[in-house]
Design a protein around this motif. Structure first.
Motif, mmCIF file in Angstrom:
data_model
loop_
_atom_site.group_PDB
_atom_site.id
_atom_site.type_symbol
_atom_site.label_atom_id
_atom_site.label_comp_id
_atom_site.label_asym_id
_atom_site.label_seq_id
_atom_site.Cartn_x
_atom_site.Cartn_y
_atom_site.Cartn_z
ATOM 1 N N GLU A 162 0.840 -1.192 0.000
ATOM 2 C CA GLU A 162 0.000 0.000 0.000
ATOM 3 C C GLU A 162 0.880 1.249 0.000
ATOM 4 O OE1 GLU A 162 -2.920 0.046 3.058
ATOM 5 O OE2 GLU A 162 -3.977 -1.723 2.313
ATOM 6 N N GLU A 163 0.445 2.227 -0.777
ATOM 7 C CA GLU A 163 1.163 3.499 -0.847
ATOM 8 C C GLU A 163 0.198 4.631 -0.526
ATOM 9 O OE1 GLU A 163 3.061 4.180 -4.542
ATOM 10 O OE2 GLU A 163 4.555 2.590 -4.306
ATOM 11 N N VAL A 164 0.705 5.643 0.140
ATOM 12 C CA VAL A 164 -0.093 6.837 0.447
ATOM 13 C C VAL A 164 0.561 8.037 -0.237
ATOM 14 C CG1 VAL A 164 -0.934 8.379 2.256
ATOM 15 C CG2 VAL A 164 -0.889 5.905 2.650
ATOM 16 N N LYS A 165 -0.237 8.735 -1.046
ATOM 17 C CA LYS A 165 0.257 9.932 -1.730
ATOM 18 C C LYS A 165 -0.578 11.131 -1.293
ATOM 19 C CE LYS A 165 1.559 9.897 -5.948
ATOM 20 N NZ LYS A 165 1.588 9.830 -7.423
ATOM 21 N N LYS A 166 0.099 12.269 -1.204
ATOM 22 C CA LYS A 166 -0.590 13.506 -0.843
ATOM 23 C C LYS A 166 -0.800 14.354 -2.097
ATOM 24 C CE LYS A 166 1.037 13.801 3.942
ATOM 25 N NZ LYS A 166 1.713 14.636 4.959
ATOM 26 N N GLU A 167 -1.988 14.938 -2.205
ATOM 27 C CA GLU A 167 -2.300 15.820 -3.321
ATOM 28 C C GLU A 167 -2.950 17.091 -2.793
ATOM 29 O OE1 GLU A 167 -4.682 14.030 -6.304
ATOM 30 O OE2 GLU A 167 -3.182 12.507 -6.866
ATOM 31 N N ASN A 168 -2.690 18.193 -3.507
ATOM 32 C CA ASN A 168 -3.308 19.466 -3.141
ATOM 33 C C ASN A 168 -4.753 19.516 -3.619
ATOM 34 O OD1 ASN A 168 -1.009 20.537 -1.906
ATOM 35 N ND2 ASN A 168 -0.218 21.326 -3.843
ATOM 36 N N ILE A 169 -5.564 20.224 -2.868
ATOM 37 C CA ILE A 169 -6.950 20.496 -3.265
ATOM 38 C C ILE A 169 -7.040 21.987 -3.558
ATOM 39 C CG2 ILE A 169 -9.378 20.360 -2.607
ATOM 40 C CD1 ILE A 169 -8.565 18.298 -0.474
ATOM 41 N N ASN A 170 -7.399 22.329 -4.797
ATOM 42 C CA ASN A 170 -7.496 23.738 -5.161
ATOM 43 C C ASN A 170 -8.628 24.418 -4.394
ATOM 44 O OD1 ASN A 170 -5.367 23.711 -7.014
ATOM 45 N ND2 ASN A 170 -6.708 22.971 -8.650
ATOM 46 N N PHE A 171 -8.362 25.669 -4.041
ATOM 47 C CA PHE A 171 -9.396 26.436 -3.332
ATOM 48 C C PHE A 171 -10.338 27.107 -4.331
ATOM 49 C CE2 PHE A 171 -5.628 29.174 -3.667
ATOM 50 C CZ PHE A 171 -6.146 30.258 -4.366
ATOM 51 N N LYS A 172 -11.515 27.444 -3.858
ATOM 52 C CA LYS A 172 -12.494 28.169 -4.672
ATOM 53 C C LYS A 172 -12.280 29.669 -4.533
ATOM 54 C CE LYS A 172 -16.136 24.669 -4.231
ATOM 55 N NZ LYS A 172 -17.538 24.427 -3.769
ATOM 56 N N THR A 173 -12.623 30.379 -5.588
ATOM 57 C CA THR A 173 -12.577 31.843 -5.543
ATOM 58 C C THR A 173 -14.008 32.375 -5.565
ATOM 59 O OG1 THR A 173 -10.444 31.939 -6.683
ATOM 60 C CG2 THR A 173 -11.776 33.947 -6.685
ATOM 61 N N ILE A 174 -14.365 33.089 -4.531
ATOM 62 C CA ILE A 174 -15.711 33.666 -4.420
ATOM 63 C C ILE A 174 -15.608 35.154 -4.681
ATOM 64 C CG2 ILE A 174 -17.684 34.043 -2.891
ATOM 65 C CD1 ILE A 174 -16.854 31.496 -1.401
ATOM 66 N N THR A 175 -16.294 35.591 -5.728
ATOM 67 C CA THR A 175 -16.205 36.992 -6.147
ATOM 68 C C THR A 175 -17.489 37.730 -5.798
ATOM 69 O OG1 THR A 175 -14.761 36.391 -7.983
ATOM 70 C CG2 THR A 175 -15.834 38.541 -8.096
ATOM 71 N N GLN A 176 -17.299 38.868 -5.145
ATOM 72 C CA GLN A 176 -18.426 39.758 -4.852
ATOM 73 C C GLN A 176 -18.249 41.042 -5.657
ATOM 74 O OE1 GLN A 176 -18.041 40.166 -0.577
ATOM 75 N NE2 GLN A 176 -19.523 38.512 -0.207
ATOM 76 N N GLU A 177 -19.322 41.490 -6.294
ATOM 77 C CA GLU A 177 -19.250 42.689 -7.138
ATOM 78 C C GLU A 177 -19.583 43.935 -6.327
ATOM 79 O OE1 GLU A 177 -21.845 42.050 -10.418
ATOM 80 O OE2 GLU A 177 -20.450 40.694 -11.442
#
Length: 321
Positions: A162-177
């Motif tokens: 078994e192998e464990v790999k780490k990956e990044n999770i992209n964040f969301k961009t919330i735009t307010q006008e």
């Protein structure tokens, strides 16, 4: 005197008769126990095992194992093992076994082992040559398969881990006008942070080479933090123009060509048929056909109309802020 001699002779005859009778009784007992006297003219029932191929109740008048093999026209070669030995006398119920010698090649761990063996199957040959195999290793032929002279046994080392790999999770961009801020103003009020997830895999290796990978579990160890953005929407416009717009392929962005607007300036283009708007940067000159007031980059045109439409009716407003 005559009577005495006659009695002596009668006793001798009786003793001889008893001896012969006893011999036959012993012989009969031997037959009954399955142990024939060594009479070559008496049929004996033999069990014969030729390297795992068993024949029962073979009738034979041979006196020794060697004679039995000649009688049955069974050939042996150098390296074969015969049990019991060739000069052993035979009797009913005797089991004769021939272990056939075989030349075998074992391919394992990037090397070849040449072996002479009397054993009958793959697993036995590997044990005899000190080749250890794990439960997951694969042999060809299979472990209990019989082998013949000239066989090659191939071993595939199988490692499962078994192998464990780490990956990044992209964040969301919330735009307010914000309509009070200029359309060019963009403020980040909260910086985004990527999250982290761990993926646990079941990985199979054959002779050190990965052949399969199966995802078993995904676990988020750090949640991403959304980025908060304030985008200004206030657009101050100057002169406006109406006419037709076409598209061309240039830089692949929000750009346009205008006959008169300054290079580097911005304009808001509105599709008069559907009301869709886009702001473009003027970076080229053109178009020069009648009624055509702007040429939109392919990417920009596609945001307000289908490319297949080709020509659309637009309003172009100069942006002055």
């Amino acid at each position: 005197m005559l009577n005495i001699e006659n009695r002596k002779l009668a006793r001798q005859i009786e003793a001889a008769f008893l001896a012969v009778s006893l011999s036959w009784i012993i012989a009969s007992c031997t037959f009954a126990k399955g142990k024939n006297p060594d009479f070559s003219d008496v049929d004996k029932k033999i069990v014969f095992n030729d390297d795992g191929l068993v024949f029962e109740n073979i009738s034979s008048q041979a006196g020794t194992v060697g004679e039995f093999l000649e009688e049955q026209k069974i050939s042996i070669k150098e390296g074969d093992n015969i049990i019991p030995s060739l000069d052993n006398k035979i009797f009913s119920g005797l089991k004769i076994i021939i272990q056939r010698g075989k030349e075998v090649v074992i391919s394992v761990d990037k090397k070849k082992i040449e072996s002479h063996t009397l054993l009958a199957n793959v697993e036995g040959v590997l044990w005899e040559n000190g080749v250890s195999i794990s439960e997951d290793d694969v042999t060809s032929p299979t472990r209990l398969s019989p082998i013949s002279d000239g066989s090659e046994i191939k071993i595939t080392r199988v490692v499962i881990k078994e192998e464990v790999k780490k990956e990044n999770i992209n964040f969301k961009t919330i735009t307010q006008e914000d309509e009070k801020l200029s359309w060019r103003t963009r403020k980040v009020t909260q910086k985004g942070e990527k999250g982290i997830k761990e993926l646990r895999y079941r990985v199979v290796f054959h002779n050190g080479q990965e052949i399969s990978r199966k995802l078993l579990e995904t676990q988020i160890t750090k949640e991403p933090v959304s980025e908060m953005v304030v985008q200004g929407t206030y657009v101050k416009v100057g002169k406006s123009h109406t006419g037709t717009a076409t598209w061309y392929s240039f830089r692949g962005g929000l750009f346009a060509a205008s006959p008169w607007l300054p290079i580097g300036s911005y304009a808001r283009v509105t599709n008069k048929e559907n009301g869709k708007q886009i702001i473009v940067k003027i970076n080229d000159r053109g178009p020069f056909g009648d009624g055509r007031i702007i040429d939109l980059d392919k990417v920009a045109f596609a945001k307000i109309a289908p490319l297949g439409q080709g020509v659309i009716s637009v309003k172009v407003e100069e942006i002055i802020n």
